[in-house]
Motif scaffolding. Structure first.
Motif, PDB file in Angstrom:
ATOM      1  N   LYS A 168       2.079   4.652   1.103  1.00 53.31           N
ATOM      2  CA  LYS A 168       1.999   5.397   2.370  1.00 53.31           C
ATOM      3  C   LYS A 168       1.320   6.750   2.206  1.00 53.31           C
ATOM      4  O   LYS A 168       0.744   7.282   3.153  1.00 53.31           O
ATOM      5  CB  LYS A 168       3.387   5.556   2.987  1.00 53.31           C
ATOM      6  N   TYR A 213      -3.846  -1.520   8.775  1.00 53.47           N
ATOM      7  CA  TYR A 213      -2.637  -1.069   8.098  1.00 53.47           C
ATOM      8  C   TYR A 213      -1.437  -1.467   8.943  1.00 53.47           C
ATOM      9  O   TYR A 213      -1.347  -1.108  10.111  1.00 53.47           O
ATOM     10  CB  TYR A 213      -2.674   0.444   7.869  1.00 53.47           C
ATOM     11  N   GLU A 253      -8.273   0.925  10.458  1.00 50.31           N
ATOM     12  CA  GLU A 253      -8.477   2.001   9.495  1.00 50.31           C
ATOM     13  C   GLU A 253      -8.942   3.285  10.171  1.00 50.31           C
ATOM     14  O   GLU A 253      -8.888   4.362   9.589  1.00 50.31           O
ATOM     15  CB  GLU A 253      -9.474   1.576   8.411  1.00 50.31           C
ATOM     16  N   PHE A 301       0.834  -1.194   0.000  1.00 50.69           N
ATOM     17  CA  PHE A 301       0.000   0.000   0.000  1.00 50.69           C
ATOM     18  C   PHE A 301       0.872   1.249   0.000  1.00 50.69           C
ATOM     19  O   PHE A 301       1.903   1.295   0.677  1.00 50.69           O
ATOM     20  CB  PHE A 301      -0.910  -0.012   1.243  1.00 50.69           C
ATOM     21  N   VAL A 336       4.395  -0.328   3.927  1.00 49.71           N
ATOM     22  CA  VAL A 336       2.987  -0.304   4.338  1.00 49.71           C
ATOM     23  C   VAL A 336       2.223  -1.406   3.617  1.00 49.71           C
ATOM     24  O   VAL A 336       2.374  -1.612   2.421  1.00 49.71           O
ATOM     25  CB  VAL A 336       2.349   1.072   4.039  1.00 49.71           C
ATOM     26  N   LEU A 358      -2.562   6.590   2.981  1.00 49.89           N
ATOM     27  CA  LEU A 358      -3.079   6.154   4.283  1.00 49.89           C
ATOM     28  C   LEU A 358      -4.278   7.007   4.681  1.00 49.89           C
ATOM     29  O   LEU A 358      -4.280   8.223   4.454  1.00 49.89           O
ATOM     30  CB  LEU A 358      -1.998   6.266   5.361  1.00 49.89           C
ATOM     31  N   ARG A 398      -1.874  -3.051   3.452  1.00 51.11           N
ATOM     32  CA  ARG A 398      -3.298  -2.960   3.802  1.00 51.11           C
ATOM     33  C   ARG A 398      -3.790  -4.387   3.971  1.00 51.11           C
ATOM     34  O   ARG A 398      -3.608  -5.219   3.092  1.00 51.11           O
ATOM     35  CB  ARG A 398      -4.079  -2.276   2.703  1.00 51.11           C
TER      36      ARG A 398
END
Length: 144
Positions: free
Chosen positions: A83, A117, A134, A81, A106, A86, A108
């Protein structure tokens, strides 16, 4: 609670029962379910892990891991993911509890409707491996 325990196992890498499975030995219902949900998946590698089929694959340059049950139902998945993407609540929690730390690596994670995360936070020589909901709630903080 079960979800949190499973995610902590994902974070710590404590799944020891993984057994690689050749694609030809994966039931077609599982392969079809993966192809329906992730039609652009490439370089798929299969494992049987704690009774679930785990597929590791890429879409573009992004890495994914998904776990499917014997009926092809997606149980949980994780992906690399960005960053920069986020959620605001996670960014605020990092700033509040880890001011000056920069996130990296990162991922998810999703199980059912729950999204988490996982990342490394670094500031100078200080490093943490953390897991947030989240909504920005810190679930796990491991000092590295």
């Amino acid at each position: 609670m079960r979800t949190i325990i499973l995610l902590i196992l994902l974070v710590t890498g404590s799944y020891l029962n993984a057994q690689e499975v050749q694609s030809k030995n994966v039931p077609s219902i599982i392969i079809n379910a993966l192809q329906l949900k992730f039609p652009k998946a490439t370089d798929v590698v299969w494992e049987l892990e704690n009774g679930l089929y785990k597929a590791e694959f890429e879409i573009g340059r992004q890495e994914f891991e998904v776990w499917l049950d014997h009926s092809g139902k997606l149980k949980r998945w994780k992906q690399d993911f960005d960053k920069e993407k986020l959620p605001g609540a996670v960014q605020s929690a990092i700033k509040k509890s880890f001011d000056g730390f920069a996130p990296s690596s990162v991922e998810r994670l999703q199980e059912g409707r729950n999204v988490f995360y996982k990342m490394r936070l670094t500031k100078a020589k200080e490093k943490h491996k953390v897991l947030f909901t989240e909504h920005g709630k810190l679930l796990s903080n491991q000092v590295l």
